[in-house]
Design an enzyme around this catalytic site. Sequence first.
Site, PDB file in Angstrom:
ATOM      1  N   LYS A 273       0.722  -1.265  -0.094  1.00 54.33           N
ATOM      2  CA  LYS A 273       0.788  -0.144   0.333  1.00 54.33           C
ATOM      3  C   LYS A 273       0.503   1.350   0.023  1.00 54.33           C
ATOM      4  CE  LYS A 273      -3.426   2.808   2.894  1.00 54.33           C
ATOM      5  NZ  LYS A 273      -4.413   2.747   4.640  1.00 54.33           N
ATOM      6  N   LYS A 285     -10.028  13.002   8.000  1.00 58.14           N
ATOM      7  CA  LYS A 285      -9.755  12.800   9.230  1.00 58.14           C
ATOM      8  C   LYS A 285      -9.612  13.162   9.800  1.00 58.14           C
ATOM      9  CE  LYS A 285      -6.704   8.815   8.246  1.00 58.14           C
ATOM     10  NZ  LYS A 285      -7.851   7.412   8.571  1.00 58.14           N
ATOM     11  N   ASP A 296       1.636   6.750   6.334  1.00 56.45           N
ATOM     12  CA  ASP A 296       0.793   5.185   5.326  1.00 56.45           C
ATOM     13  C   ASP A 296       1.257   4.594   3.868  1.00 56.45           C
ATOM     14  OD1 ASP A 296      -2.069   4.289   5.464  1.00 56.45           O
ATOM     15  OD2 ASP A 296      -3.335   5.630   4.442  1.00 56.45           O
ATOM     16  N   ASP A 355     -12.215   7.313   3.420  1.00 58.21           N
ATOM     17  CA  ASP A 355     -10.985   6.875   3.684  1.00 58.21           C
ATOM     18  C   ASP A 355     -10.698   5.206   4.215  1.00 58.21           C
ATOM     19  OD1 ASP A 355      -8.803   7.461   5.638  1.00 58.21           O
ATOM     20  OD2 ASP A 355      -9.878   8.045   7.458  1.00 58.21           O
ATOM     21  N   ARG A 359      -7.767   0.139   0.500  1.00 60.59           N
ATOM     22  CA  ARG A 359      -8.532  -1.592   0.189  1.00 60.59           C
ATOM     23  C   ARG A 359      -8.560  -1.159  -1.608  1.00 60.59           C
ATOM     24  NH1 ARG A 359     -12.958  -1.969   3.963  1.00 60.59           N
ATOM     25  NH2 ARG A 359     -11.345  -0.687   5.899  1.00 60.59           N
TER      26      ARG A 359
END
Length: 513
Positions: A273, A285, A296, A355, A359
Amino acid sequence: MSVPNNRPLQITVEAPSALKDRTGILVIGAYADGTLPALSQQVDEASKGHLTTVLKRGDLEKKAGASLLLHDLAGVQSERVMVISLGMPDEFGDKAFRDALSSAAKSLHAGVASDALVALADVDLPGRSDAWRLQEAARLIADGAYQFNGSGSKSQNGNRGARNIKLLVSGKSTDATTKAVRQGQAMAEGMALAKDLGNLPGNICTPAFLAETAKSLGKEFDFSVEVLESGEMKNLGMRAALAVGQGSAQPSKFIAMHYNHGGKAQPFVLVGKGVTFDSGGISLKPGEKMDEMKFDMCGAASVLGAVKTVARLGLPINLIALIPAVENMPGSNAIRPGDVITSMSGQTIEVLNTDAEGRLTLADALTYAERFNPAYVIDIATLTGACVIALGNITTGLFANDDELADQLLESGIDTGDRAWRLPLFDEYQDMLKSNFADMSNLGGRPAGAITAACFLQRFVNNYKWAHLDIAGTNAVSGDNKGATGRPVPLLTEFLIARAENRASQTTNARAA
Ligand code: BES
Ligand code: MN
Ligand code: ZN
């Protein structure tokens, strides 16, 4: 712009006769009950029992990893002797061993001595070989030297720190022992790359920066790297991955690295990712700790790190590394809650929360992975806050559609102390991803959030053995020591080394440790 390099470090294996050499610092171990491992006994004898006398005064704390620095110990040539507690002998296991080595590493890199002898890797450890102890010692010592010098702040350590480190073992130095040290050091090198990329801020470590890093790795180690631009991603139908990046001014990229040293063998595929900053998008967020969402892309960073380790070692495998690199921002072109997108697999997704973006990017990468006829596909992702709630910052969440693959990954985690724990992918959870407007929603609700995220990914896994590592809790630490950890590079590279050598875990009783 590239990631800055750390100070070079030489780690070699030496026979115990080197105990007599004059060096800046000699590091030895002592158990908390006053007993000494063999090499420390030799030092004690050389000092005519002075070492035991000093230790009897009780200055060395009992906890494994506690340390005591002695200067000019009589009968010993080295200027300094650092004694590291190994804890109680009956509790001595992998953890105490690692605590001792990490502590030694810290002192070595903070101190002024540039040449060091380390007599810690020779201790008896149930179920662990010379090679294992040397690999771990080399990895922990090299990893301890890591410093982030990337965003223009001044280097904190100047010219301090050991450069030349000799690991003492009583057995003969063989091909296996030198190889073990090389492997440990290469793992630390991969970790350092993963940490650097993670620590760089989102305005520097963009999708384009990840792509440049991949390309320069390819140049350095002579393997091919493809970078698909957003137009090509669109032609391939990667609309789920593209949807995440469409609210950002940073162009999305899809990175594919091809390391081919395994002849006709099926490749291992790693998918990382690579969300270079996760603002949450329109489902923004909260502000607190939002800076940490620069981490991230740590899945991608661990994949780049693992590739570097593999390439450094020249492992005889085929390895493909895929990174959908995007930034999740709430621009005017951003996806909205309720939008329906069509993934590369043809399945449609209702985006209930922008958010839950990781995926979406991984879905298309998992579809893309199919074309390589992989032996295994392993994705690594800072995927869910729910995984942090479940396992904290200690353990990575592991999901797999294949028991053997899951077990091998768990063992590699134990062998490197980079541990994971398996969570279920039961079909019953799939219902939580139901959508009234598309094949699925990208949101499973609060209960079992790490599991429903993994179940979402599983819908894009076709015809191959797959594992998913949720590293949201283990990729970085917050607070005073804020920074990337380099995990799970040790787990991944240990797994790949073990597969390359066609062997099981490094120990017979790893689980007990
Ligand atoms: N990158 C985050 C997950 C994360 C959270 C990583 C905390 C590291 C620390 C991910 O993209 C995310 O936002 N997940 C959401 C999913 C939810 C909206 C279903 C989460 O975990 O809250
Ligand atoms: Mn998110
Ligand atoms: Zn995210």
